[in-house]
Scaffold this active site. Structure first.
Site, short mmCIF file in Angstrom:
data_model
loop_
_atom_site.label_atom_id
_atom_site.label_comp_id
_atom_site.label_asym_id
_atom_site.label_seq_id
_atom_site.Cartn_x
_atom_site.Cartn_y
_atom_site.Cartn_z
CG ASP A 43 3.98 -4.44 9.74
OD1 ASP A 43 3.26 -5.41 9.99
OD2 ASP A 43 3.55 -3.39 9.23
CG LEU A 52 1.12 -8.51 25.45
CD1 LEU A 52 1.56 -9.10 26.78
CD2 LEU A 52 -0.39 -8.64 25.28
CG ASN A 92 -1.86 -1.09 1.34
OD1 ASN A 92 -2.47 -1.48 0.35
ND2 ASN A 92 -2.02 -1.65 2.53
CG ASN A 146 -2.79 -6.31 17.67
OD1 ASN A 146 -3.85 -6.94 17.77
ND2 ASN A 146 -2.69 -5.22 16.93
CG ASP A 181 1.71 3.45 4.54
OD1 ASP A 181 0.76 2.77 4.11
OD2 ASP A 181 2.58 3.02 5.31
CB SER A 220 10.03 3.81 11.85
OG SER A 220 9.22 2.64 11.74
#
Length: 307
Positions: A259, A228, A18, A191, A20, A298
């Site tokens: 990711d 978490l 995708n 998650n 972003d 990042s």
């Protein structure tokens, strides 16, 4: 076009690409409210591509299987894969559907909110996987997510088993899954919210994660890792369970953290690390990633980590 190189650490990622569109905002707008933001950027993303980039930057030899539209975004996303050294030969171009797009807002508390138009990702089908099935022969891991059709994900997992290739599934975005997929999954990495949807049990902390992990193992999954956030990762198999605390950092943007963790974890396993050590590699990478803005932008490189 980048071809796939033979390596004992090779990782195959089947999933989404995708573009972003990311905006920083002071807070989430209320319904009907117009809120002035700042720092808008456009950058390649998608859970599949993000995980492929994470695997590549953290030391893996990676091939990507997916689809993009015949448009500027699609060209840019394939070029981005090539720049990362990821084999893009099996990223197809759909002439009739636009590339996937994600609208992302990140607030001053470092929380992100994402809306998706999946576009060409929805066109990834069994025949595309069959054409690329040879990549699974001898691969260390097949990495899957749910931004492509569930039927395609199931077919990919079945193919992987034919080639005796381990399967990792990141069940995101959260969705109901067919019962037949569970025994095919070697590593399930949800998650808190995804684990809750898959089990019907609330997941808010380590004790509730333990309950959810037990329920997922009972479905036939071999290893469960529930991420978490700032509370770390809960790891469980039928032989043991363990809570791995998070590395303490000051987060500025959590986009792509999951990711990045999956990339580090997958590379660690491909290198022969133990389950816990592979998870710690993923945690180190994710901890550094959340101190930066963006998703792919990042993701750290292996040289930036302490191992």
């Amino acid at each position: 076009m980048t071809s796939f190189k033979s390596s004992s650490r090779r990782l195959i990622v089947v999933g989404s690409l995708n573009m972003d569109l990311v905006m920083r905002v002071p807070r989430a707008p209320e319904a009907g409210e117009t809120l002035t933001g700042y720092d808008f950027v456009t950058q390649p993303g998608g859970k599949g591509a993000n995980q492929a980039v994470a695997c590549a930057r953290l030391g893996g030899n990676v091939a990507m299987i997916g689809r993009v539209g015949d448009d500027a975004f699609g060209c840019a996303m394939r070029a981005s894969l090539v720049a990362e050294g990821i084999a893009d030969k099996t990223v197809g171009v759909d002439a009739e559907t636009a590339s996937g797009v994600a609208m992302i807002t990140v607030d001053d508390a470092a929380q992100n909110r994402i809306s998706l138009a999946l576009g060409a990702n929805t066109k990834l089908a069994a025949e595309h996987l069959d054409a690329a099935a040879g990549l699974l022969d001898g691969a260390a891991m097949l990495v899957l997510q749910l931004e492509v059709p569930v039927a395609t994900v199931l077919h990919a997992a079945k193919l992987a088993k034919e080639y005796r290739c381990p399967v990792l599934l990141n069940p995101a975005p959260a969705a109901a899954l067919p019962d037949e997929i569970w025994p095919l999954i070697d590593y399930l990495v949800p998650n808190e919210s995804e684990a809750a949807l898959l089990t019907g049990k609330p997941v808010t902390d380590v004790p509730t994660a333990a309950v959810a992990a037990e329920a997922l193992l009972a479905k036939g999954v071999k290893h469960v890792l529930i991420t978490l956030g700032s509370k770390g990762v809960f790891v469980a198999t039928d032989k043991f369970s363990q809570h791995l605390p998070a590395f303490p950092v000051e987060a500025v943007d959590t986009t792509g953290a999951g990711d990045t963790f999956i990339g580090g974890f997958s590379v660690g396993l491909a290198e022969g690390k133990s389950l816990q050590d592979a998870a710690r590699l993923g945690q180190r990478a994710a901890a550094l990633g959340v101190t930066r803005h963006g998703a792919q932008s990042s993701i750290p490189r292996r040289v930036e980590l302490s191992t």
